[in-house]
Write an enzyme that holds these catalytic residues in place. Structure first.
Site, PDB file in Angstrom:
ATOM      1  N   PRO A  35       0.767  -1.244   0.000  1.00 44.80           N
ATOM      2  CA  PRO A  35       0.000   0.000   0.000  1.00 44.80           C
ATOM      3  C   PRO A  35       0.797   1.293   0.000  1.00 44.80           C
ATOM      4  O   PRO A  35       1.522   1.597   0.929  1.00 44.80           O
ATOM      5  CB  PRO A  35      -0.833  -0.100   1.283  1.00 44.80           C
ATOM      6  CG  PRO A  35      -0.874  -1.537   1.599  1.00 44.80           C
ATOM      7  CD  PRO A  35       0.458  -2.051   1.189  1.00 44.80           C
ATOM      8  N   GLU A  36       0.589   2.050  -1.047  1.00 44.70           N
ATOM      9  CA  GLU A  36       0.985   3.443  -1.094  1.00 44.70           C
ATOM     10  C   GLU A  36      -0.307   4.217  -1.277  1.00 44.70           C
ATOM     11  O   GLU A  36      -1.386   3.632  -1.242  1.00 44.70           O
ATOM     12  CB  GLU A  36       1.951   3.690  -2.259  1.00 44.70           C
ATOM     13  CG  GLU A  36       3.209   2.836  -2.174  1.00 44.70           C
ATOM     14  CD  GLU A  36       4.185   3.097  -3.306  1.00 44.70           C
ATOM     15  OE1 GLU A  36       4.718   4.207  -3.354  1.00 44.70           O
ATOM     16  OE2 GLU A  36       4.386   2.211  -4.141  1.00 44.70           O
ATOM     17  N   LYS A  43      -0.835   7.707   3.650  1.00 42.06           N
ATOM     18  CA  LYS A  43      -1.133   6.275   3.656  1.00 42.06           C
ATOM     19  C   LYS A  43      -2.062   5.894   4.791  1.00 42.06           C
ATOM     20  O   LYS A  43      -2.273   4.701   5.045  1.00 42.06           O
ATOM     21  CB  LYS A  43       0.169   5.476   3.768  1.00 42.06           C
ATOM     22  CG  LYS A  43       1.142   5.737   2.617  1.00 42.06           C
ATOM     23  CD  LYS A  43       2.485   5.055   2.854  1.00 42.06           C
ATOM     24  CE  LYS A  43       3.502   5.496   1.799  1.00 42.06           C
ATOM     25  NZ  LYS A  43       4.847   4.985   2.105  1.00 42.06           N
ATOM     26  N   ARG A  59       2.042  -9.507   7.039  1.00 44.89           N
ATOM     27  CA  ARG A  59       3.230  -9.256   7.864  1.00 44.89           C
ATOM     28  C   ARG A  59       2.973  -8.491   9.163  1.00 44.89           C
ATOM     29  O   ARG A  59       3.870  -8.447  10.009  1.00 44.89           O
ATOM     30  CB  ARG A  59       4.286  -8.535   7.024  1.00 44.89           C
ATOM     31  CG  ARG A  59       4.947  -9.469   6.040  1.00 44.89           C
ATOM     32  CD  ARG A  59       5.887  -8.743   5.098  1.00 44.89           C
ATOM     33  NE  ARG A  59       7.039  -8.198   5.788  1.00 44.89           N
ATOM     34  CZ  ARG A  59       7.953  -7.448   5.196  1.00 44.89           C
ATOM     35  NH1 ARG A  59       7.837  -7.163   3.926  1.00 44.89           N
ATOM     36  NH2 ARG A  59       8.966  -6.982   5.879  1.00 44.89           N
ATOM     37  N   ARG A  75      15.807  21.118   1.270  1.00 48.59           N
ATOM     38  CA  ARG A  75      16.344  19.863   1.787  1.00 48.59           C
ATOM     39  C   ARG A  75      17.685  19.525   1.168  1.00 48.59           C
ATOM     40  O   ARG A  75      17.849  19.556  -0.045  1.00 48.59           O
ATOM     41  CB  ARG A  75      15.352  18.719   1.519  1.00 48.59           C
ATOM     42  CG  ARG A  75      14.038  18.886   2.209  1.00 48.59           C
ATOM     43  CD  ARG A  75      14.233  18.752   3.717  1.00 48.59           C
ATOM     44  NE  ARG A  75      13.006  18.293   4.336  1.00 48.59           N
ATOM     45  CZ  ARG A  75      12.828  17.055   4.784  1.00 48.59           C
ATOM     46  NH1 ARG A  75      13.786  16.180   4.712  1.00 48.59           N
ATOM     47  NH2 ARG A  75      11.685  16.706   5.323  1.00 48.59           N
ATOM     48  N   ARG A  87      16.241   1.155   1.050  1.00 46.34           N
ATOM     49  CA  ARG A  87      15.216   0.686   0.123  1.00 46.34           C
ATOM     50  C   ARG A  87      15.801   0.508  -1.278  1.00 46.34           C
ATOM     51  O   ARG A  87      16.640   1.288  -1.709  1.00 46.34           O
ATOM     52  CB  ARG A  87      14.059   1.694   0.041  1.00 46.34           C
ATOM     53  CG  ARG A  87      13.197   1.795   1.288  1.00 46.34           C
ATOM     54  CD  ARG A  87      12.296   0.591   1.429  1.00 46.34           C
ATOM     55  NE  ARG A  87      11.325   0.709   2.513  1.00 46.34           N
ATOM     56  CZ  ARG A  87      11.596   0.544   3.796  1.00 46.34           C
ATOM     57  NH1 ARG A  87      12.847   0.332   4.185  1.00 46.34           N
ATOM     58  NH2 ARG A  87      10.641   0.616   4.695  1.00 46.34           N
TER      59      ARG A  87
END
Length: 260
Positions: free
Chosen positions: A2-3, A59, A112, A152, A250
DNA sequence: ATACCTCCCTGTGGGC
DNA sequence: TGCCCACAGGGAGGTA
């Protein structure tokens, strides 16, 4: 899984099957998905209450039950919300089963159990749960987005992944957006030129629009996502062998020719 | 602010 | 076949 687009799909499921219906029974089959609430308390609050209009931020899925309280779902990597008939066989990963009036069921299915469901006792509690999140990726305005990147120092992919900066983008979406915007994921966000940052913003909108329609990041062959699990993945735009590495823990896939 | 690590869970696929 | 490890579209919390 899920995003943002997936959660948007779960919101639609809840909206069409749950909204306006009373919850007759709450069955917690695995308490491992409860976050900060006991099965007993969940039953107390939810059984007998009606689902209100669900909303999503990033999310997170917020499902009001009765007057004030709300279920707040986070689906982790493997969670999903499915609608089922009461007689449909249970899946081994159905962790919570909500039986509604009319015998319809909403099932929280999650292999999970990396995240789970919280119970917000009132509107203030809901706000507290959303407080750490940045603006939703579907609603953020372009000037705000550009300002965010400009401020950033870290890798642009890291910024897009950071839920406190922008809420809703996950690993697949970020790679897809940066591929479409032709920017290397490891580039420092504030080093992007105005045109590059604008390309990333436009790519985000396009990718999100199409993904939302599919309720997932579609694994199309014309998209990067449709190639990332190939044995020897190549860029669907130029045919170059895709590169793959690990940034901020990731997997990251990009095209060394298209992206700069 | 940021990078890196560990941990939370379960299952799968590859190498030996 | 069994065993062990790395990895997987999530995030939190701690450290330098």
């Amino acid at each position: 899984m899920p995003e943002l687009p997936d959660v948007e799909g779960f919101r639609a499921v809840l909206d069409s099957c749950g909204r306006g219906h009373r919850v007759r029974r709450v069955e917690v089959r695995d308490a491992g998905v409860l976050r900060g609430v006991t099965a007993r308390r969940l039953r107390q609050v939810v059984e007998g209450s009606r689902f209100g209009r669900p909303r999503r931020h990033g999310k997170l899925l917020v499902a009001p039950v009765g007057e004030g309280p709300a279920l707040v779902w986070h689906f982790g990597m493997t969670g999903e919300l499915v609608s089922a008939a009461a007689q449909d066989p249970l899946d081994r990963y159905d962790r919570i089963v909500l039986t509604l009036d009319g015998e319809r069921q909403l099932r929280y299915r999650d292999q999970r159990k990396l995240q789970g469901v919280q119970l917000a006792e009132g509107p203030e509690a809901v706000e507290r749960m959303l407080a750490g999140l940045g603006p939703d990726a579907l609603g953020v305005a372009r000037p705000d987005f550009l300002a965010l990147l400009a401020g950033r120092r870290g890798a642009v992919k890291g910024v897009l992944m950071d839920q406190s900066a922008i809420a809703g983008l996950g690993n697949l979406l970020c790679d897809e957006i940066l591929w479409r915007g032709r920017v290397v994921p490891a580039r420092r966000a504030r080093d992007l030129g105005e045109d590059e940052a604008r390309r990333v913003f436009t790519a985000m909108r396009r990718v999100l629009d199409a993904s939302r329609r599919a309720a997932r990041v579609p694994p199309r062959r014309t998209w990067l996502t449709g190639h990332r699990d190939d044995p020897d993945p190549t860029c669907p735009r130029c045919g170059t062998a895709l590169r793959s590495d690990r940034t901020s823990g990731r997997r990251t896939v990009w095209c060394p020719r298209c992206q700069h």
